[in-house]
Design an enzyme around this catalytic site. Sequence first.
Site, PDB file in Angstrom:
ATOM      1  N   TYR A 144       0.868  -1.176   0.000  1.00 38.75           N
ATOM      2  CA  TYR A 144       0.000   0.000   0.000  1.00 38.75           C
ATOM      3  C   TYR A 144       0.902   1.222   0.000  1.00 38.75           C
ATOM      4  CZ  TYR A 144      -3.345   3.602   1.289  1.00 38.75           C
ATOM      5  OH  TYR A 144      -4.106   4.756   1.297  1.00 38.75           O
ATOM      6  N   ASP A 239       9.425   2.597  -0.739  1.00 35.93           N
ATOM      7  CA  ASP A 239       8.397   3.338   0.004  1.00 35.93           C
ATOM      8  C   ASP A 239       8.680   3.093   1.491  1.00 35.93           C
ATOM      9  OD1 ASP A 239       4.740   3.435   0.078  1.00 35.93           O
ATOM     10  OD2 ASP A 239       6.276   4.258   1.404  1.00 35.93           O
ATOM     11  N   LYS A 267       4.753   9.951   7.676  1.00 45.07           N
ATOM     12  CA  LYS A 267       4.525   9.577   9.066  1.00 45.07           C
ATOM     13  C   LYS A 267       5.538  10.203  10.035  1.00 45.07           C
ATOM     14  CE  LYS A 267       2.221   5.321   7.631  1.00 45.07           C
ATOM     15  NZ  LYS A 267       0.842   5.478   8.118  1.00 45.07           N
TER      16      LYS A 267
END
Length: 427
Positions: A144, A239, A267
């Site tokens: 994801y 990622d 994040k």
Amino acid sequence: MDTTRSQELFDRARELIPGGVNSPARSWTSVGGTPLFFNRAEGSRVWDEDGNELIDYVCSWGPMILGHAHPAVLKAVQSAAINGTSFGAPTAAEVRMAELVVSAVPSIEMVRFVSSGTEATMSALRLARAYTGRNKIIKLIGGYHGHDDALLVSAGSAAAGHGIADSAGVHPDYARDTLVAPYNDLATVEKLFADNPGQIAGLIVEPIAGNMGVVRPVEGFLEGLRSTTEKDGALLLFDEVISGFRVALGGAQSILGVTPDITCLGKIVGGGLPVGAYGASTEIMNTVAPLGPMYQAGTLSGNPVAMAAGITMLEELAKPGVYEELDRKGAALAKGLSEAFAEAEVPAVVNRVGSLLTVFFTGDPVTDMDSASATDRDRFAKFFHAILEEGVYPPPSQFEAWFVSMAHTDQDIADTIAAAKRALARI
Ligand code: KE4
């Protein structure tokens, strides 16, 4: 647990916001029940609107690695905010933040800040296409990478939990150029390159997968991706929105010894405020406007208040012993949970890297999306609600990671393990 106030708020929220949430991962769709509405968090604890106090292992899905409401982060945010919250002009804070990222992450010589992980991966894909002049990309099933059209194909996280692996509304022409292979399946990746020689702009991968739940790369997988992309002239994109600054200050690439061409961050890098970033060699980043032909922009990119949070976060994480401590706590939690499952004769595996872990209810190894999907998700939902009743808040979805922070004490870990034992007795 009394959840009256959360229920009232959820009923009202659902009249105004799709599903009552601003992100499907928060909807509890895959575990059932009413999402709790939080109004305060500090250290390892969160409190909901009904006053329930919980030990938190969601930690805002990763950013709160120092624990919630860290005093130094709050002070930095307050000091920045009183000077104004956004100028739309360059600031010294962005320079300082860029220095911290460049010095920490091996693959990054130059970095561009954006406002989310999605913006980071979306921009990184565009950069790979601009730099190589090629159109196709490869992603791994269960990876994801945010909600960019090209990446909502066989996606993980809530997209998988909701069964919308290929989201509605993604233009078929766009998705057509996204090729997929199972995670940890190097042979299939190599076949995709053989079948599409000189056409792949880049391969994007979570070097440590977090959105199938935590899944480690098997020996040689990342090294194989590195050599296969290199051979074909495609770029390798890591990622590291979850793993960046999580498993080490330099991210997964710094401990797994594989250096990508482009790295995506999010994040933790924003300390809980909206920050994403993508970075690469100066040569690749020279493609980015205003230097080069690849356009990307953002009103609040590099926002000075968000930079203040990120700077403080990274400076705290650079202190000696932090990652050893996070790993020690992660290991203690994983060990205790595994023992609890064994004692209750419940088949379960705990996949862990540092302070990232996921509990799967299965007797078999979990190494990709298929094996993650084959686990007992009903039992996960029952365990989630049972341990919640015992005062512990794990992620409300099988396909997510549990996050341990610097603020989780040994007592918190012991209490969590005891809560797990009581929860297992209940189910
Ligand atoms: P954001 O746009 O949500 O900041 O980042 C997207 C993203 C990109 N890459 C990885 C590896 C990610 O895990 C994410 C976002 N993660 C999800 C859950 N794992 C965030 C929670 C949510 O969607 O609300």
